[in-house]
Design a protein around this motif. Structure first.
Motif, mmCIF file in Angstrom:
data_model
loop_
_atom_site.group_PDB
_atom_site.id
_atom_site.type_symbol
_atom_site.label_atom_id
_atom_site.label_comp_id
_atom_site.label_asym_id
_atom_site.label_seq_id
_atom_site.Cartn_x
_atom_site.Cartn_y
_atom_site.Cartn_z
ATOM 1 N N LYS A 1 0.609 -1.133 -0.107
ATOM 2 C CA LYS A 1 0.563 -0.192 0.213
ATOM 3 C C LYS A 1 1.497 1.156 0.076
ATOM 4 O O LYS A 1 0.587 2.223 -0.617
ATOM 5 C CB LYS A 1 -0.779 0.155 1.031
ATOM 6 N N ASP A 2 1.769 1.199 0.852
ATOM 7 C CA ASP A 2 2.518 2.490 0.688
ATOM 8 C C ASP A 2 3.318 2.477 -0.610
ATOM 9 O O ASP A 2 3.751 3.843 -0.632
ATOM 10 C CB ASP A 2 3.922 2.550 2.028
ATOM 11 N N ARG A 3 4.059 1.147 -1.138
ATOM 12 C CA ARG A 3 4.561 1.354 -2.121
ATOM 13 C C ARG A 3 3.964 2.168 -3.480
ATOM 14 O O ARG A 3 4.281 3.181 -4.207
ATOM 15 C CB ARG A 3 5.130 0.735 -2.547
ATOM 16 N N LYS B 1 3.281 5.700 -2.534
ATOM 17 C CA LYS B 1 4.783 7.178 -2.762
ATOM 18 C C LYS B 1 4.390 6.722 -4.844
ATOM 19 O O LYS B 1 4.974 7.879 -5.175
ATOM 20 C CB LYS B 1 5.835 6.036 -2.445
ATOM 21 N N LYS B 2 4.313 5.847 -5.232
ATOM 22 C CA LYS B 2 3.835 5.956 -6.957
ATOM 23 C C LYS B 2 2.836 6.536 -7.291
ATOM 24 O O LYS B 2 3.235 7.402 -8.399
ATOM 25 C CB LYS B 2 3.621 4.256 -7.201
ATOM 26 N N PHE B 3 2.070 6.413 -6.945
ATOM 27 C CA PHE B 3 1.018 6.869 -7.082
ATOM 28 C C PHE B 3 0.939 8.884 -6.781
ATOM 29 O O PHE B 3 0.680 9.690 -7.722
ATOM 30 C CB PHE B 3 -0.383 7.561 -6.251
ATOM 31 N N SER C 1 4.359 10.216 -7.279
ATOM 32 C CA SER C 1 4.956 10.693 -8.014
ATOM 33 C C SER C 1 4.443 10.707 -9.522
ATOM 34 O O SER C 1 5.050 11.606 -10.706
ATOM 35 C CB SER C 1 6.140 9.163 -7.852
ATOM 36 N N ILE C 2 3.309 9.554 -9.408
ATOM 37 C CA ILE C 2 2.802 10.391 -10.842
ATOM 38 C C ILE C 2 2.295 11.384 -11.014
ATOM 39 O O ILE C 2 2.023 12.298 -12.074
ATOM 40 C CB ILE C 2 1.795 8.719 -11.288
ATOM 41 N N ASN C 3 0.824 11.953 -9.925
ATOM 42 C CA ASN C 3 0.772 13.201 -10.027
ATOM 43 C C ASN C 3 1.575 14.710 -9.639
ATOM 44 O O ASN C 3 1.388 15.519 -10.403
ATOM 45 C CB ASN C 3 -0.386 12.820 -8.531
ATOM 46 N N LYS C 4 2.316 14.167 -9.246
ATOM 47 C CA LYS C 4 3.692 15.031 -8.827
ATOM 48 C C LYS C 4 3.605 15.452 -10.359
ATOM 49 O O LYS C 4 4.723 17.012 -10.598
ATOM 50 C CB LYS C 4 4.608 14.543 -8.115
ATOM 51 N N PHE C 5 4.279 14.616 -11.469
ATOM 52 C CA PHE C 5 5.242 15.218 -12.266
ATOM 53 C C PHE C 5 4.335 14.773 -13.661
ATOM 54 O O PHE C 5 5.201 14.890 -14.565
ATOM 55 C CB PHE C 5 6.765 13.787 -12.200
ATOM 56 N N SER C 6 3.085 15.289 -13.978
ATOM 57 C CA SER C 6 2.309 14.265 -14.425
ATOM 58 C C SER C 6 2.299 16.289 -15.957
ATOM 59 O O SER C 6 2.036 15.320 -16.455
ATOM 60 C CB SER C 6 0.297 14.954 -13.845
#
Length: 141
Positions: free
Chosen positions: A25-27, A30-32, A34-39
């Motif tokens: 869940k934590d992974r 974090k992935k979500f 990161s994707i959101n941050k750099f979209s």
């Protein structure tokens, strides 16, 4: 005895599954993030050359009406950058060259310490600590 062993084994298995689930869940979180941050990174990369062109045009434009429109457009783009945590990389002369943020495209033979920035040819940009475009620089050798 067998029931106690089974119970302990199942309890341990459940505990391990719960730990694995939390890690997963934590992974994914974090992935979500990161994707959101750099979209918007691709969008920002496409706007940077437009900002460069506008700033060059502003520097050489002589028409007052054009200058005001260009200034407003530059201000709007910089506002978009600020809202997306985009920061300009514009090192000073004789700052230490850092390959993470700078791309050396020319070397200058001078009587200075080597690996110092001698000139900035094009500013770079960072978005959330990730380089979107490195600054193009000349360095001393």
């Amino acid at each position: 005895m067998k029931n106690k062993k089974d119970y302990k084994r199942l309890k341990e298995k459940y505990k391990n599954m719960l730990i694995d689930f939390e890690k997963s869940k934590d992974r994914e979180e974090k992935k979500f993030l990161s994707i959101n941050k750099f979209s918007d990174e691709k969008f920002i990369k496409n706007i940077i050359p437009i900002l460069d062109s506008l700033e060059i045009t502003l520097k050489f434009s002589k028409e007052k009406s054009s200058i005001n429109g260009i200034k407003i457009t530059i201000k709007l783009i910089k506002s978009i950058f600020k809202n997306n945590n985009v920061i300009k990389i514009f090192p000073k002369k004789f700052d230490k060259f850092n390959p993470k943020y700078h791309h050396a495209i020319m070397s200058i033979k001078k009587n200075f310490e080597s690996n110092l920035i001698f000139n900035v040819l094009q500013k770079g940009y960072i978005m959330f600590d990730r380089v979107v475009r490195p600054a193009l620089v000349s360095v001393t050798i």
